[in-house]
Structure formats: C-alpha cells, structure tokens
Design an enzyme around this catalytic site. Structure first.
Site, PDB file in Angstrom:
ATOM      1  N   ASP A  43       0.856  -1.178   0.000  1.00 45.23           N
ATOM      2  CA  ASP A  43       0.000   0.000   0.000  1.00 45.23           C
ATOM      3  C   ASP A  43       0.897   1.235   0.000  1.00 45.23           C
ATOM      4  O   ASP A  43       1.775   1.362   0.868  1.00 45.23           O
ATOM      5  CB  ASP A  43      -0.854   0.001   1.275  1.00 45.23           C
ATOM      6  CG  ASP A  43      -2.311   0.328   0.990  1.00 45.23           C
ATOM      7  OD1 ASP A  43      -3.193  -0.428   1.432  1.00 45.23           O
ATOM      8  OD2 ASP A  43      -2.539   1.337   0.295  1.00 45.23           O
ATOM      9  N   ASP A 101      -2.971   4.614  -2.351  1.00 46.09           N
ATOM     10  CA  ASP A 101      -4.052   5.126  -1.505  1.00 46.09           C
ATOM     11  C   ASP A 101      -4.493   6.523  -1.951  1.00 46.09           C
ATOM     12  O   ASP A 101      -3.671   7.443  -1.981  1.00 46.09           O
ATOM     13  CB  ASP A 101      -3.520   5.183  -0.060  1.00 46.09           C
ATOM     14  CG  ASP A 101      -4.609   5.461   0.947  1.00 46.09           C
ATOM     15  OD1 ASP A 101      -5.530   4.642   1.035  1.00 46.09           O
ATOM     16  OD2 ASP A 101      -4.532   6.499   1.626  1.00 46.09           O
ATOM     17  N   GLU A 116      -6.262   3.840  -6.077  1.00 44.43           N
ATOM     18  CA  GLU A 116      -7.568   4.004  -5.415  1.00 44.43           C
ATOM     19  C   GLU A 116      -8.028   5.410  -5.778  1.00 44.43           C
ATOM     20  O   GLU A 116      -7.395   6.397  -5.373  1.00 44.43           O
ATOM     21  CB  GLU A 116      -7.451   3.859  -3.901  1.00 44.43           C
ATOM     22  CG  GLU A 116      -8.800   3.952  -3.225  1.00 44.43           C
ATOM     23  CD  GLU A 116      -8.727   4.178  -1.730  1.00 44.43           C
ATOM     24  OE1 GLU A 116      -7.795   4.865  -1.288  1.00 44.43           O
ATOM     25  OE2 GLU A 116      -9.583   3.669  -1.002  1.00 44.43           O
ATOM     26  N   HIS A 124     -11.292  -3.509   3.215  1.00 40.71           N
ATOM     27  CA  HIS A 124     -11.184  -3.155   4.637  1.00 40.71           C
ATOM     28  C   HIS A 124     -11.952  -1.883   4.979  1.00 40.71           C
ATOM     29  O   HIS A 124     -12.064  -1.511   6.146  1.00 40.71           O
ATOM     30  CB  HIS A 124      -9.707  -2.987   4.999  1.00 40.71           C
ATOM     31  CG  HIS A 124      -9.077  -1.845   4.288  1.00 40.71           C
ATOM     32  ND1 HIS A 124      -8.905  -1.803   2.910  1.00 40.71           N
ATOM     33  CD2 HIS A 124      -8.637  -0.651   4.735  1.00 40.71           C
ATOM     34  CE1 HIS A 124      -8.369  -0.664   2.567  1.00 40.71           C
ATOM     35  NE2 HIS A 124      -8.204   0.061   3.649  1.00 40.71           N
ATOM     36  N   ASP A 125     -12.448  -1.187   3.952  1.00 34.27           N
ATOM     37  CA  ASP A 125     -13.239   0.040   4.187  1.00 34.27           C
ATOM     38  C   ASP A 125     -14.733  -0.187   3.970  1.00 34.27           C
ATOM     39  O   ASP A 125     -15.527   0.696   4.296  1.00 34.27           O
ATOM     40  CB  ASP A 125     -12.828   1.134   3.180  1.00 34.27           C
ATOM     41  CG  ASP A 125     -11.453   1.673   3.427  1.00 34.27           C
ATOM     42  OD1 ASP A 125     -10.822   2.123   2.459  1.00 34.27           O
ATOM     43  OD2 ASP A 125     -10.999   1.638   4.591  1.00 34.27           O
TER      44      ASP A 125
HETATM   45  O1  TEU Z   1      -9.621   5.087   1.827  1.00 34.48           O
HETATM   46  C1  TEU Z   1     -10.017   6.216   1.078  1.00 34.48           C
HETATM   47  C2  TEU Z   1     -11.388   6.582   1.533  1.00 34.48           C
HETATM   48  O2  TEU Z   1     -11.555   6.918   2.644  1.00 34.48           O
HETATM   49  C3  TEU Z   1     -12.559   6.301   0.626  1.00 34.48           C
HETATM   50  O3  TEU Z   1     -12.138   6.157  -0.694  1.00 34.48           O
HETATM   51  C4  TEU Z   1     -13.249   5.068   1.157  1.00 34.48           C
HETATM   52  O4  TEU Z   1     -14.080   4.518   0.188  1.00 34.48           O
HETATM   53  C5  TEU Z   1     -14.069   5.497   2.370  1.00 34.48           C
HETATM   54  O5  TEU Z   1     -13.191   5.492   3.462  1.00 34.48           O
HETATM   55  C6  TEU Z   1     -15.217   4.543   2.638  1.00 34.48           C
HETATM   56  O6  TEU Z   1     -15.965   5.055   3.715  1.00 34.48           O
HETATM   57  C7  TEU Z   1      -8.202   4.944   1.946  1.00 34.48           C
HETATM   58  C8  TEU Z   1      -7.940   3.718   2.795  1.00 34.48           C
HETATM   59  O7  TEU Z   1      -8.474   2.567   2.134  1.00 34.48           O
HETATM   60  C9  TEU Z   1      -8.605   3.935   4.125  1.00 34.48           C
HETATM   61  O8  TEU Z   1      -8.505   2.769   4.944  1.00 34.48           O
HETATM   62  C10 TEU Z   1      -7.906   5.102   4.812  1.00 34.48           C
HETATM   63  O9  TEU Z   1      -8.573   5.392   6.035  1.00 34.48           O
HETATM   64  C11 TEU Z   1      -7.934   6.346   3.929  1.00 34.48           C
HETATM   65  O10 TEU Z   1      -7.618   6.094   2.568  1.00 34.48           O
HETATM   66  C12 TEU Z   1      -6.921   7.364   4.432  1.00 34.48           C
HETATM   67  O11 TEU Z   1      -5.627   6.877   4.162  1.00 34.48           O
END
Ligand code: TEU
Length: 539
Positions: free
Chosen positions: A98, A194, A245, A309-310
């Site tokens: 990542d 990210d 992403e 994970h989100d």
């Molecule tokens: O997530 C990015 C982000 O927050 C959104 O694109 C995501 O779909 C949203 O959180 C959903 O509610 C990335 C990482 O995957 C996330 O775990 C981190 O918290 C965030 O960036 C900050 O680095």
C-alpha cells in the site's frame, strides 16, 4: 488490446492485523501471513495486496505513517517482511504494498519539523495557511486544524492526525520517489496507491457551495503531471503493477489515469458502487458497469471489487447473509470474476464471511465511525439513533478477524483480539469450509482456475441482455469464437425471463453454477432460483 500478466491476475487483499496472530498480542502479524500462504496459494490467486505495515501510531490502522522505511512492531520486523516477500515469490505469487503518500502521520519527523516553526526548512512539506475555507474532510467537519504555536492552519483530507503532504513541493516528491525505490529495490511487485488522485489540491482553496460533497479533494489540476513524473522517475524502471484508489472519478477521467498510452497507472478502483450504493440497486449497478465498460474498454483496465477493509462484507451489504448466504456469496463471486476487469478478493470473502453488527460504539475501533459518532451527538442527536445509523457502513464491519476454525477467537489469536471476532465463527470458518467441496472457497478456486484456462473471462467483449430486468443480470463475454453467457438472479426470489432467440437456442454446456443444474438446455424461458448463478458456453 495489450495482453499482460497482471490483467490475467486475481488479487487477494490481506488486512494483516486481522489475518493471523502468531505472537499472542491480539493483532495479526506478517509471520501469520507467512504461515497462511499455502491457504492463500490454494485459492490460485496471483497477487497479494498487503495493507500498510509501516511505522505508524496506528490512529487510522496504518494509514497514518510515521516511518516509511520500517515495519510497525505490531506487524513484525523488516526481516519478517523480507521473509514474507521471499515466501510469496517462492510460491509463484507477487506482493504489492500500500502506497500512502497523500498524507503522513502527524508523528512523522517531517511534520514535527514542519510544525515547529514557520521558517523551518520542512515547513512547506505540508500545507499551511493563515485562514481556512469551508471544506469538510473525510473524517472531520473541517479539512483545517489550527496550530496555536505558529498561528496557522494545516490541511488534512482525513483525520487531524493525517496532515496532507504538499505535492507542489518538488522536495516532497523526490522524498517519496526515493522511498518507493527503497521498497521496489527489495523486490516488491508494485503498489496499491491510496487515494492517489487527491495529491493535487485546488489553487487557493476556494470555498465550496456544497461542502458536503467532498469531491473537491480529488482530480485537481496537476495530478496527471505528478503521476506521470512518478512513472518516469520510478515506475517505468521496474516490472511492476500499480492500482490506483481513485474516488470521485468517472470513466472519461479514469482513462486519463490508466490509459495504456498515458504513462501513469495500470488500473484503478473507482467507488461508484461502494461509496454510493448502501444496498444492492440492480438498475444502478448495470448502468455503472455499462458506463465503465464503454468508457474504458480498449483504452484502460478496470478493477472489480465489492468489499475491502473500508467496505462492509458483500453478502451482508449486497447479498443475503442468512438463508442464502452461500448462494449469494457464490453469485457475487461469479459476478466479480466474469465482469470486465481485475477481480479483488478481500480476505474472508472466500469463506462467505459476513459483516459484523456489534451492540455498542465501544466495540468499534474505526476512527471514521468514532469521529462521525462524536460529530453527530455534539449536534444533540440521540446517541443510540446515531450509532444505529452508522452501523451498516461502518468500516469495522469487514475488519473483524479472519475466522480460521471454531476454537476460541476463531483460531485468530491466543490473546485478546484487537477487535471482537464475529460471533458466527463457530459456523463460518476456514477449517469447516475446506472440508466441504461445495463451499464458497472451492467455488472461488474454480472461478480462478477458469480464468487461467479461458482468456474469454479476461479479454472477452461484454454485451448485456434483459437490461430492464430487476432481478436478472445477463451478459455475454466473447473472444474470437468463444462466447460465454452469464446469468445471475441477484434476488432472494425466484426469477423468470424470456431469453432472446440468439441466446435461448445457443446453450452448449454449463461451465459453472451455484445450484445443482436446474436450467433445461436450449430453453426459451429462464427460471432461476434465488441468487442463482450460471455460466454457459454458447456457440
Ligand atoms: O480510503 C479512502 C477513503 O476513505 C474512501 O475512498 C473510502 O471509500 C471510504 O473510506 C469509505 O468510507 C483509503 C484507505 O483505504 C482507508 O482505509 C484510509 O482510512 C484512507 O484512505 C486514508 O488513508
């Protein structure tokens, strides 16, 4: 269209802190990933995406990095990481890390220096201003945090503890490129990047008329110059794979990030489904897929995912995590592996794991949910009502420990898990699934095998049918004289439809289905069971 190894690959996402704990501290670790590599390899996946394990105070579970060149003690040591990389390569798989470079932790030495005084040489490694505008961040009501010592605000797209790097500063860019080479020279196979489209900021930070729509954070002028420079100075010198992403993006802009002639990234995740569809919406999903296929096919490569994970687990959010849990897990696996683009499997998805619903906010860890809960109750809203409104989409729903067996803590840890295990682990766990040849795991394994045997799943053109049908999603993939028909009843009711003649009388054989085969060959009419998935070879 250019054929490449990564286009034909399947990615498995390892959220290591919830994967397998070998030292009993309640967190998964890299040694745990090593010990479970044969399980991952057994699926047939090609690439492992490892969530951040760098030095971090862990305010946002590793997405707040304080030392890019170290491994956080919870995860293990650099030696363990290098052993993991070797073991992944020994098994013929690849490992991508990542890359979190839109922001660092507020404990990063760069920020500590930057914050110390206005004339510190690293002051403009971050974004400081005397005034703030009206923008929201992802995790807080404002993107600006006041520093009383220097009497200026710093910018953060996420939590207060995650100050954004100033990518307009060439010194920052050079620091990041050196760090990327540090990891690429170790032999990693690429990066998941990210929120990589947030690196460029709007000039002057003008107020927004709609501050709730935070899309002002992304796709700003300069972003393609930064990514092209990254490609020219770093990426093109290695045989690596990159997935961006990319929130707030449409297909036309998407091609600018991953167009094969652009010299930026290889593929992307967009969020038109996972950030905007709280529950399954067939009409909207079909429209999104059509727009991304028409906008990208032949120009750039898409990725397909429905949880990570989100985002809460797909059987809970989009399928049925009770009566038809196994059928709907297999149906969505069929969808993700037969649509155009690279499929991503989030750990536990192959078991049909479900999204958790804990009874109290104290059971939750996620800073996004805890910040939102605090923000809403400070407006005077009822805490229980706020809590219940956040449950469905809480990021912790998919972060509970991997369920290995029916022993205490699902065999994840001998200690006290950092987040509670989903109580259904006694019923849903790898040990039980691996003993059942009809389980979700072996269905995923079969889909991945099919992908390796039949290029039509990867490079086949996509054409839809029954577009208006509310339950059935029907499409073909065609490559040369090979043509497959995919039929999916994305509902918990039986579904019927009349197929067009060009399809109804063309059935050759069933490639894969998640029910005992019930559909008569050459049938004009379709009669599908709840969450019934069928892949037919036609012609
Ligand atoms: O997530 C990015 C982000 O927050 C959104 O694109 C995501 O779909 C949203 O959180 C959903 O509610 C990335 C990482 O995957 C996330 O775990 C981190 O918290 C965030 O960036 C900050 O680095």
């Amino acid at each position: 269209m250019k054929k490449t190894w990564w286009k034909e690959s399947v990615v498995y996402q390892v959220y290591w802190r919830s994967f397998y704990d070998t030292d009993g501290d309640g967190y998964g670790d890299l040694e745990g990933v090593i010990q479970k590599l044969d399980y991952i390899k057994g699926l047939g996946v090609d690439i492992i995406w490892l969530n951040p394990c760098y030095g971090s105070p862990d305010v946002d579970n590793g997405y707040d990095i304080s030392d890019y060149r170290s491994i956080m003690p919870k995860a293990g040591t650099m030696d363990t990481f290098e052993q993991l990389l070797k073991e992944v390569h020994d098994r013929g798989m690849k490992l991508i890390m990542d890359l979190v470079v839109n922001h660092t932790s507020n404990q990063h030495p760069w920020f500590i220096e930057s914050k110390s005084s206005k004339d510190n040489p690293k002051r403009d490694y971050y974004i400081w201003r005397r005034t703030k505008n009206n923008w929201r961040s992802y995790f807080t009501p404002s993107t600006w945090e006041f520093d009383p010592k220097t009497e200026e605000y710093y910018f953060h797209s996420f939590a207060v503890e995650q100050p954004d790097l100033n990518w307009a500063n060439p010194k920052v860019r050079e620091e990041i490129y050196r760090m990327m080479k540090f990891w690429l020279d170790k032999g990693i196979d690429g990066f998941r990047m990210d929120v990589i489209n947030l690196l460029a900021k709007q000039d002057g930070f003008p107020d927004s008329e709609t501050p709730e729509d935070i899309s002002y954070l992304g796709n700003n002028p300069g972003i393609h110059e930064y990514l092209h420079e990254m490609h020219e100075k770093v990426l093109k010198h290695y045989d690596v794979f990159t997935v961006g992403e990319i929130p707030f993006v449409n297909p036309e802009d998407g091609v600018l990030y991953v167009g094969e002639d652009r010299g930026e990234l290889d593929t992307l995740f967009h969020f038109e489904v996972c950030d905007y569809m709280a529950h399954w919406d067939m009409k909207r999903f079909k429209e999104i897929q059509k727009r991304w296929y028409e906008g990208m096919w032949g120009k750039g490569w898409n990725s397909q995912f429905l949880n990570n994970h989100d985002h809460t687990r797909l059987v809970t959010r989009f399928g049925n995590d009770t009566v038809f849990r196994v059928e709907s897990a297999k149906l969505f696996a069929t969808l993700l592996h037969t649509l155009p683009g690279m499929p991503y499997i989030y750990q536990g998805e192959e078991l049909g794991m479900t999204g958790v619903r804990f009874p109290s906010i104290e059971d939750y860890n996620d800073i996004a949910m805890k910040n939102k809960f605090k923000e809403e109750i400070e407006k005077g809203r009822d805490p229980q009502e706020v809590f219940e409104s956040l449950l469905h989409l809480s990021r912790d729903n998919s972060r509970t420990p991997m369920q290995w067996d029916d022993s205490e803590n699902a065999g994840f840890t001998s200690g006290s898990p950092w987040i509670k295990v989903n109580p259904n682990y006694t019923e849903i766990n790898a040990a039980k699934v691996l003993e059942d040849s009809g389980s979700v795991y072996y269905y995923y394994k079969k889909l991945i095998e099919l992908r390796k045997e039949h290029e039509v799943m990867v490079y086949g053109d996509y054409e839809t049918f029954l577009e208006e049908h509310k339950q059935i999603y029907a499409y073909t993939r065609q490559l040369g004289d090979k043509k497959w028909l995919v039929l999916l009843n994305v509902s918990e009711e039986k579904a019927e439809a009349a197929l067009p003649d060009e399809l109804a009388y063309a059935f050759k054989e069933v490639i894969l289905t998640n029910y005992p085969h019930v559909q008569a060959e050459n049938a004009k009419g379709l009669a599908l069971e709840p969450y019934h998935a069928l892949i037919y070879q036609i012609e």
